[in-house]
Enzyme design. Structure first.
Site, PDB file in Angstrom:
ATOM      1  N   ASP A  37       0.857  -1.185   0.000  1.00 21.42           N
ATOM      2  CA  ASP A  37       0.000   0.000   0.000  1.00 21.42           C
ATOM      3  C   ASP A  37       0.892   1.234   0.000  1.00 21.42           C
ATOM      4  O   ASP A  37       1.124   1.868   1.022  1.00 21.42           O
ATOM      5  CB  ASP A  37      -0.917  -0.018   1.220  1.00 21.42           C
ATOM      6  CG  ASP A  37      -2.048   0.990   1.103  1.00 21.42           C
ATOM      7  OD1 ASP A  37      -2.135   1.677   0.068  1.00 21.42           O
ATOM      8  OD2 ASP A  37      -2.842   1.099   2.060  1.00 21.42           O
ATOM      9  N   ALA A  38       1.391   1.568  -1.189  1.00 19.07           N
ATOM     10  CA  ALA A  38       2.320   2.677  -1.348  1.00 19.07           C
ATOM     11  C   ALA A  38       1.671   3.891  -2.005  1.00 19.07           C
ATOM     12  O   ALA A  38       2.195   4.996  -1.919  1.00 19.07           O
ATOM     13  CB  ALA A  38       3.535   2.244  -2.168  1.00 19.07           C
ATOM     14  N   LYS A  39       0.555   3.672  -2.704  1.00 21.57           N
ATOM     15  CA  LYS A  39      -0.197   4.743  -3.375  1.00 21.57           C
ATOM     16  C   LYS A  39       0.716   5.615  -4.243  1.00 21.57           C
ATOM     17  O   LYS A  39       0.640   6.842  -4.229  1.00 21.57           O
ATOM     18  CB  LYS A  39      -0.961   5.598  -2.367  1.00 21.57           C
ATOM     19  CG  LYS A  39      -2.006   4.808  -1.583  1.00 21.57           C
ATOM     20  CD  LYS A  39      -2.786   5.704  -0.643  1.00 21.57           C
ATOM     21  CE  LYS A  39      -3.867   4.911   0.087  1.00 21.57           C
ATOM     22  NZ  LYS A  39      -3.319   3.981   1.096  1.00 21.57           N
ATOM     23  N   ARG A  40       1.570   4.973  -5.008  1.00 24.94           N
ATOM     24  CA  ARG A  40       2.463   5.697  -5.895  1.00 24.94           C
ATOM     25  C   ARG A  40       1.707   6.198  -7.117  1.00 24.94           C
ATOM     26  O   ARG A  40       0.652   5.676  -7.471  1.00 24.94           O
ATOM     27  CB  ARG A  40       3.629   4.803  -6.321  1.00 24.94           C
ATOM     28  CG  ARG A  40       4.518   4.331  -5.178  1.00 24.94           C
ATOM     29  CD  ARG A  40       5.136   5.497  -4.440  1.00 24.94           C
ATOM     30  NE  ARG A  40       6.220   5.079  -3.567  1.00 24.94           N
ATOM     31  CZ  ARG A  40       6.222   5.197  -2.246  1.00 24.94           C
ATOM     32  NH1 ARG A  40       5.163   5.716  -1.642  1.00 24.94           N
ATOM     33  NH2 ARG A  40       7.248   4.817  -1.530  1.00 24.94           N
TER      34      ARG A  40
END
EC number: 4.1.1.23
Length: 290
Positions: A101-104
């Site tokens: 869950d890095a939301k890059r």
């Protein structure tokens, strides 16, 4: 780095199989300071390491998908990322799927860099799937889509999130201009879903499900229509935020979409005992079994 190498099965197929075996849950590894203290751990590298070790032991082989929240590892710089790298390796060694869950999300070569970091086989951060943000343009994520397809990995694109700040943007209705790539009259969130539906068409024909998914909050009262996605939907908000199995079924429906409820605090509050976490996870899995 070596060339991208596709595994034998794409992420969508692997996730569908995992859900059929264990139940359709995603569980978070969210080592924020308050939770570490609740577990009797200090907010330092040693506490982070122990928290993560317990979660990996409790979740490995017992859940369809595990979602480490990258931000809490990033707090500790390179040492925190080393803890995350070990967790990713250990979970995948145990045959448990992981979405980081890095939301890059950026443009051009920067997205290619994110693809290299999270979606390449020889990266220490290699994950089965990655969360990404489309709000520099859903098509700007093309390097990530390409890498996911080539490696057989998955992407979860933020579409309609449960945070109140997101509604004004994600529910906004598109106006038609010559530059608008979609018909006018639909919400931004719906256009994101529709675009990913197109990306899933190839795998849909071959496997019955694609690997390009979306994130839709399980507490959202008016979600985008998902029946044509034919891919996974990650649904945070179950548990502490109040969403239920009925909310998940209402949003996902009963088409070709694979709804994966995401639970973090409602489970993690049962720690730090591995046995207690595993027992509570077993109860939750039974509730959301396919």
């Amino acid at each position: 780095m070596t060339a991208l190498c596709a595994p034998t099965k794409p992420f969508g197929v692997a996730l569908r199989r995992a859900c059929a075996q264990t139940g359709r849950l995603c569980v978070g590894i969210d080592p924020h300071a308050a939770l570490l203290r609740q577990w009797g751990l200090d907010w330092n590298l040693a506490g982070l390491t122990e928290f993560t070790r317990i979660c990996v032991e409790a979740f490995s082989g017992r859940v369809a998908l595990v979602k480490p929240q990258v931000a809490f590892f990033e707090c500790f710089g390179s040492q925190g990322f080393a803890v995350l790298e070990k967790a990713l390796a250990d979970l995948r060694e145990a045959g448990t799927l992981v979405v980081s869950d890095a939301k890059r999300g950026d443009i051009g070569s920067t997205n290619q860099g994110y693809a290299d970091a999270w979606l390449r086989d020889d990266s220490p951060l290699a994950s089965d799937a990655l969360t990404v943000s489309p709000y520099l343009g859903v098509k700007s994520l093309a390097p990530l889509y390409d890498a996911a397809r080539e490696t057989g990995r998955g992407i979860f694109v933020l579409a309609r999130t449960s945070n109140p700040e997101g509604a004004s943007l994600q529910d906004a209705i598109l106006n038609h201009t010559d530059q608008t790539p979609f018909p006018a009259g639909q919400s931004v969130a719906q256009e994101i879903v529709d675009y990913l539906s197109e990306l899933n068409n190839r795998e849909k024909v071959q496997y019955g499900i694609g690997s390009f998914g979306v994130v839709v909050g399980a507490t959202v009262p008016h979600p985008p229509i998902l029946e044509n996605l034919c891919g996974p939907v990650l649904l945070p908000g179950v548990g502490v935020q109040g969403a239920t199995k009925e909310d998940v079924d209402r949003i996902v429906g009963h088409g070709g979409t694979l709804g994966v409820p995401s639970i973090s605090r409602a489970l993690l509050e049962c720690g730090p005992s591995v046995e207690d976490l595993a027992a509570r996870l077993s109860q939750l899995n039974a509730e959301f079994f396919v």
